[in-house]
Design a protein around this motif. Structure first.
Motif, PDB file in Angstrom:
ATOM      1  N   PRO A   1       0.833  -1.204   0.000  1.00 31.63           N
ATOM      2  CA  PRO A   1       0.000   0.000   0.000  1.00 31.63           C
ATOM      3  C   PRO A   1       0.872   1.260   0.000  1.00 31.63           C
ATOM      4  CG  PRO A   1      -0.699  -1.535   1.712  1.00 31.63           C
ATOM      5  CD  PRO A   1       0.590  -2.054   1.168  1.00 31.63           C
ATOM      6  N   ARG A   2       0.333   2.345  -0.555  1.00 33.47           N
ATOM      7  CA  ARG A   2       0.966   3.667  -0.633  1.00 33.47           C
ATOM      8  C   ARG A   2       2.125   3.729  -1.619  1.00 33.47           C
ATOM      9  NH1 ARG A   2      -3.003   6.738   0.519  1.00 33.47           N
ATOM     10  NH2 ARG A   2      -4.157   5.937   2.303  1.00 33.47           N
ATOM     11  N   GLU A   3       2.376   2.630  -2.343  1.00 31.03           N
ATOM     12  CA  GLU A   3       3.393   2.666  -3.396  1.00 31.03           C
ATOM     13  C   GLU A   3       2.791   3.273  -4.661  1.00 31.03           C
ATOM     14  OE1 GLU A   3       6.567  -0.997  -2.820  1.00 31.03           O
ATOM     15  OE2 GLU A   3       4.895  -1.247  -4.184  1.00 31.03           O
TER      16      GLU A   3
ATOM     17  N   LEU B   1      -1.291   3.185  -4.758  1.00 27.59           N
ATOM     18  CA  LEU B   1      -2.062   2.075  -4.200  1.00 27.59           C
ATOM     19  C   LEU B   1      -2.689   2.515  -2.871  1.00 27.59           C
ATOM     20  CD1 LEU B   1       0.230  -1.041  -4.815  1.00 27.59           C
ATOM     21  CD2 LEU B   1      -1.905  -0.493  -5.949  1.00 27.59           C
ATOM     22  N   LEU B   2      -4.002   2.651  -2.851  1.00 28.61           N
ATOM     23  CA  LEU B   2      -4.679   3.049  -1.610  1.00 28.61           C
ATOM     24  C   LEU B   2      -4.880   1.847  -0.700  1.00 28.61           C
ATOM     25  CD1 LEU B   2      -7.409   5.440  -3.091  1.00 28.61           C
ATOM     26  CD2 LEU B   2      -5.126   6.008  -2.261  1.00 28.61           C
ATOM     27  N   GLU B   3      -5.125   0.682  -1.319  1.00 26.59           N
ATOM     28  CA  GLU B   3      -5.359  -0.522  -0.506  1.00 26.59           C
ATOM     29  C   GLU B   3      -4.914  -1.756  -1.275  1.00 26.59           C
ATOM     30  OE1 GLU B   3      -9.185  -0.712   1.579  1.00 26.59           O
ATOM     31  OE2 GLU B   3      -9.306  -2.843   1.065  1.00 26.59           O
TER      32      GLU B   3
ATOM     33  N   THR C   1      -4.322  -6.113   3.601  1.00 28.38           N
ATOM     34  CA  THR C   1      -3.077  -6.667   4.151  1.00 28.38           C
ATOM     35  C   THR C   1      -1.962  -5.631   3.957  1.00 28.38           C
ATOM     36  OG1 THR C   1      -2.348  -7.636   2.053  1.00 28.38           O
ATOM     37  CG2 THR C   1      -3.763  -9.005   3.437  1.00 28.38           C
ATOM     38  N   LYS C   2      -0.756  -6.008   4.421  1.00 33.67           N
ATOM     39  CA  LYS C   2       0.393  -5.088   4.290  1.00 33.67           C
ATOM     40  C   LYS C   2       1.096  -5.242   2.947  1.00 33.67           C
ATOM     41  CE  LYS C   2       1.158  -4.969   9.261  1.00 33.67           C
ATOM     42  NZ  LYS C   2       2.023  -5.408  10.377  1.00 33.67           N
ATOM     43  N   GLY C   3       0.535  -6.090   2.080  1.00 34.62           N
ATOM     44  CA  GLY C   3       1.136  -6.241   0.756  1.00 34.62           C
ATOM     45  C   GLY C   3       0.939  -7.642   0.203  1.00 34.62           C
ATOM     46  N   LEU C   4       1.366  -7.847  -1.046  1.00 33.35           N
ATOM     47  CA  LEU C   4       1.296  -9.151  -1.706  1.00 33.35           C
ATOM     48  C   LEU C   4       2.677  -9.497  -2.249  1.00 33.35           C
ATOM     49  CD1 LEU C   4      -1.992  -8.673  -3.804  1.00 33.35           C
ATOM     50  CD2 LEU C   4      -1.767 -10.038  -1.726  1.00 33.35           C
ATOM     51  N   GLY C   5       3.086 -10.773  -2.062  1.00 41.61           N
ATOM     52  CA  GLY C   5       4.388 -11.225  -2.529  1.00 41.61           C
ATOM     53  C   GLY C   5       4.272 -12.177  -3.701  1.00 41.61           C
TER      54      GLY C   5
ATOM     55  N   THR D   1      -6.940   1.654  -6.387  1.00 42.89           N
ATOM     56  CA  THR D   1      -6.151   2.876  -6.632  1.00 42.89           C
ATOM     57  C   THR D   1      -7.020   4.130  -6.592  1.00 42.89           C
ATOM     58  OG1 THR D   1      -6.478   2.603  -9.003  1.00 42.89           O
ATOM     59  CG2 THR D   1      -4.466   1.678  -8.071  1.00 42.89           C
ATOM     60  N   GLY D   2      -8.334   3.956  -6.454  1.00 44.11           N
ATOM     61  CA  GLY D   2      -9.232   5.108  -6.453  1.00 44.11           C
ATOM     62  C   GLY D   2      -9.560   5.610  -7.845  1.00 44.11           C
TER      63      GLY D   2
END
Length: 621
Positions: A236-238, A251-253, A264-268, A277-278
């Protein structure tokens, strides 16, 4: 294992991930098996559980079919040889079974390493089972053969396990026996998924690359994009870059579906999830596009999906002309969720402004119209479906015709129409009835194979125009519902085709025109003129309804004029006075016929263009 132990942790090791989908023919129990998996893994408790949990749309639940692929993240624990429990993450994608939604299946397969091939233990392999199997093999997926519905009294698991093993090339003992209804054998299936399906492979330290395999539009949150991460990580926020459109977004969420959206805190590497992304513009999130970081991102895309080619075209027009802008916005939003839909503006003298839409089949057309009416509150009328023709004139010029109104005037050298390869699987006692039906629809037999002693596979080459209307219904009625059909386009072939115009008082009505084979032109003309004769109300003057090929009329009906009784006040007397009044009325009718226009009510268009009798719903419109 309970929900939460692994479902929401960040960056699961790729070795602990298994991505798989369930593929099968219509009504072989995909969604019911997915329900048992949701319960068994604990992501849905018994209070929240409902049948066909992953079928989110009302139209799916009413019809009992899956239209949209759905993905869900499942935690699962397996005890290894040393007796130690190992935790895994399973990403399940539930796919549609109908031939019109094969494109949905192909997109789902690109996000997986394995597929559960599901076959009904009471019905055996069907045509669409084979089509989906070949799709999976083309994508180099590991196949796990499974017989479902073994709890049914009519189930014949041994017989159909041998049939399935013969096609896949495995031992019948390797075919799993499960019941999606009772849950029998589902645990063993999940264990087999972990054991047999390879884990995703990717470089976690490389620049992020994720493939978009689906998207939906949310009225509050904008575009929600479903992705499969191949390399790197997304957080998120990237800032991310859409590689085909070159647009950047924040990336908002970022989250996973388990089975409801969970941030979540991200995807790997190897993980399947969603990003928000809004973005409100639906064209900026294209299925098949590659997402990467906007700073030091990847330079190579993951390879896009092939855009599906429409097989059937039909016009969509709003009943109320002022709804045209609403229809445009609705189609834009629906296309985000249905990448196979194509459309372009079109105008009709009879129906006003609308869109010419391309579909993968007749069910796709029906579902699209139904979704537009339900989800966007539109009242629509659709014109008779037609396929794409290539017309070559005597002077060598070529025309692509998707609408009968585009049919060129002048001398035509030849017409090419799309041809499909049909695969029909049926009990062997219906071979004669199927052959007769296919021959009447201009079919050419390509071969016949016995799958077992009692089941046969027939292959035919047929014009697409012959199967898009009622071929499937006719096939089902002749085989008591036992036959199954699958088809794929294989090119074009020259055909003896003509355009039949319907004329009202000498003027062609473009909405009723059709392109048909020469042998069917008379039947179409007679049926359409008879239909319109019943639907169009009487006018002040006689109205001829004619079906014509070029300048040659092939069928005619007449709507008699409404007449005032001009002799009502003549009681006896000289006949010449009555004759004079009738002649005066006749002159008036003749003059009115020259200047009058035929009034065709909207209900008549709806009823004439529907493939069967108008329903109460259509009559109300």
């Amino acid at each position: 294992m309970t929900q939460g132990s692994l479902a929401h942790t960040t960056f699961t090791q790729p070795e602990r991930i298994r991505n798989f989908c369930i593929i099968a023919h219509i009504d072989h129990g995909k969604s019911t098996l997915a329900d048992r998996m949701l319960q068994l893994t604990g992501v849905v408790d018994s209070r929240s559980m409902r049948a066909q949990y992953l079928d989110r749309m009302d139209i799916e639940r009413e019809r009992g079919i899956t239209i949209k692929s759905q993905n869900v993240r499942l935690p699962w624990a397996v005890t290894n040889d040393a007796g130690v429990k190992e935790d895994f993450i399973l990403h399940l994608i539930d796919t549609p079974g109908h031939v019109d939604f094969t494109y949905e299946v192909s997109r789902s397969l690109a996000a997986c390493e394995g597929a559960v091939l599901l076959v009904d233990a009471a019905q055996g392999i069907e045509a669409q089972t084979l089509a989906n199997l070949y799709l999976a093999l083309e994508n180099n997926l590991t196949i796990i053969p499974v017989l479902n519905k073994i709890d049914l009294p009519a189930a014949q698991p041994e017989r159909y396990a041998a049939e399935l093993a013969h096609i896949i090339g495995c031992d019948p003992s390797e075919v799993l026996h499960v019941s999606g209804k009772t849950g029998q054998g589902v645990e063993a299936l999940l264990d087999r998924v972990v054991a047999n399906i390879p884990h995703p492979v990717g470089d976690s330290d490389a620049p992020a690359r994720a493939m978009i395999f689906d998207s939906v539009y949310d009225i509050y949150r904008g575009v929600i994009t479903y992705v499969r991460v191949v390399d790197g990580k997304i957080r998120p926020r990237e800032k991310i870059l859409m590689m085909s459109t070159k647009t950047t977004h924040e990336l908002l969420e970022v989250g996973v579906i388990s089975p409801e959206p969970v941030p979540t805190k991200g995807l790997g590497v190897g993980e399947v999830g969603y990003i928000i992304t809004g973005v409100k513009d639906v064209r900026q999130s294209r299925v098949g596009d590659t997402i990467t970081s906007s700073v030091n991102g990847a330079t190579e895309t993951l390879g896009a999906y092939q855009d599906p080619q429409p097989m059937v075209y039909s016009g969509l027009f709003p009943l109320d002309g002022s709804d045209f802008p609403l229809l445009r916005d609705a189609l834009d939003k629906l296309r985000l969720n249905d990448a196979a839909l194509t459309y372009e503006p079109e105008s009709s003298t009879a129906l006003g402004f609308g869109y010419r839409c391309g579909y993968l089949g007749l069910l796709h057309l029906e579902i699209t119209r139904d979704r537009l009416e339900r989800e966007f509150g539109l009242d629509l009328i659709s014109t008779a479906p037609s396929v794409v023709y290539r017309v070559t004139m005597d002077d060598g010029s070529e025309h692509v015709v998707t609408n009968p109104s585009d049919w060129p005037g002048g001398k035509i050298a030849h017409v090419h129409e799309p041809i499909v390869k049909c695969t029909i699987i049926s009990p062997s006692e219906y071979i004669g009835a199927i052959m007769e039906l296919c021959q009447t629809r201009r079919g050419t037999m390509g071969g016949m194979d016995y799958l077992s002693e009692t089941r046969v596979e027939l292959r035919y080459t047929m014009p697409l125009a012959e199967i898009i209307f009622d071929f499937f219904d006719a096939l089902k009625s002749r085989t008591r519902g036992y036959a199954s059909l699958d088809y794929e386009e294989i090119g074009t072939e020259e055909g003896d085709l003509v355009k039949v115009d319907i004329l009202l008082q000498g003027e062609p009505v473009d909405a009723f025109s059709a392109i048909v084979h020469k042998t069917n032109a008379y039947a179409y003309g007679v049926s359409m003129t008879e239909k319109l004769h019943k639907l169009i109300p009487r006018q002040q003057f006689e109205v001829p309804i004619q079906a014509a090929i070029g300048a040659r009329v092939i069928a005619r009906e007449s709507i008699r004029a409404m007449r005032k009784d001009v002799l009502a006040k003549c009681y006896g007397g000289d006949i010449s006075r009555k004759r004079k009044l009738l002649e005066k009325q006749k002159e008036g009718k003749k003059r009115m016929k020259m200047v009058g226009r035929v009034e065709v009510p909207q209900e008549a268009f709806i009823a004439a263009l529907s493939t069967d009798a108008p329903t109460g719903k259509e009559a109300k419109k």
